[in-house]
Design a protein around this motif. Structure first.
Motif, PDB file in Angstrom:
ATOM      1  N   THR A   1       1.915  -3.421  -9.742  1.00 40.95           N
ATOM      2  CA  THR A   1       2.460  -2.298 -10.150  1.00 40.95           C
ATOM      3  C   THR A   1       3.972  -1.898  -9.277  1.00 40.95           C
ATOM      4  N   THR A   2       4.623  -1.048 -10.025  1.00 39.36           N
ATOM      5  CA  THR A   2       5.960  -1.024  -9.232  1.00 39.36           C
ATOM      6  C   THR A   2       5.921   0.388  -8.446  1.00 39.36           C
ATOM      7  N   ALA A   3       4.854   1.122  -8.619  1.00 34.61           N
ATOM      8  CA  ALA A   3       4.528   2.232  -7.998  1.00 34.61           C
ATOM      9  C   ALA A   3       3.192   2.316  -7.504  1.00 34.61           C
ATOM     10  N   PRO A   4       2.914   1.658  -6.213  1.00 36.44           N
ATOM     11  CA  PRO A   4       1.653   1.546  -6.037  1.00 36.44           C
ATOM     12  C   PRO A   4       0.982   2.750  -5.316  1.00 36.44           C
ATOM     13  N   GLY A   5      -0.449   3.120  -5.576  1.00 33.50           N
ATOM     14  CA  GLY A   5      -1.000   4.257  -4.821  1.00 33.50           C
ATOM     15  C   GLY A   5      -1.431   4.199  -3.598  1.00 33.50           C
ATOM     16  N   ASP A   6      -2.622   4.769  -3.363  1.00 30.13           N
ATOM     17  CA  ASP A   6      -3.007   5.013  -1.894  1.00 30.13           C
ATOM     18  C   ASP A   6      -3.682   3.865  -1.370  1.00 30.13           C
ATOM     19  N   SER A   7      -4.173   3.028  -2.335  1.00 29.48           N
ATOM     20  CA  SER A   7      -5.092   2.055  -1.944  1.00 29.48           C
ATOM     21  C   SER A   7      -4.053   0.741  -1.449  1.00 29.48           C
ATOM     22  N   ALA A   8      -2.647   0.669  -1.905  1.00 31.44           N
ATOM     23  CA  ALA A   8      -1.844  -0.305  -1.357  1.00 31.44           C
ATOM     24  C   ALA A   8      -1.776  -0.579  -0.022  1.00 31.44           C
ATOM     25  N   ARG A   9      -1.704  -1.762   0.589  1.00 38.05           N
ATOM     26  CA  ARG A   9      -1.389  -2.341   1.907  1.00 38.05           C
ATOM     27  C   ARG A   9       0.041  -2.511   2.118  1.00 38.05           C
TER      28      ARG A   9
END
Length: 91
Positions: free
Chosen positions: A83-91
């Motif tokens: 994704t180009t707009a990662p959510g809270d799960s991204a590291r």
């Protein structure tokens, strides 16, 4: 005459060194990342895709969505949401 003979000798010597084929005895390819790094950063999470440029006559947002949609499931390893707009799960 002596200069011509010297030039011819030097030319033939130089060309003689060009004969034969080169041998590559060591090749090492280094990936940009290791599979373990990808698994840690992306396994079951959002992974930010940085899409630069747009070669088509369409809005950048639509192009980004098309690229990330094409990336889904087209990789090895654990499930990842590109994704180009990662959510809270991204590291």
């Amino acid at each position: 005459m002596r200069n011509i003979a010297l030039a011819a000798t030097l030319t033939l010597t130089a060309l003689g060194g060009c004969s034969g084929t080169g041998i590559i005895d060591y090749v090492h390819l280094e990936p940009g990342y290791r599979a373990q790094q990808f698994g840690y950063a992306a396994g079951g999470r959002d992974l930010k895709a940085d899409i630069q440029g747009n070669p088509f006559a369409m809005p950048q947002g639509e192009f980004d969505a098309a690229v990330t949609d094409a990336m889904q499931g087209a990789h090895f390893g654990q499930p990842t949401n590109f994704t180009t707009a990662p959510g809270d799960s991204a590291r």
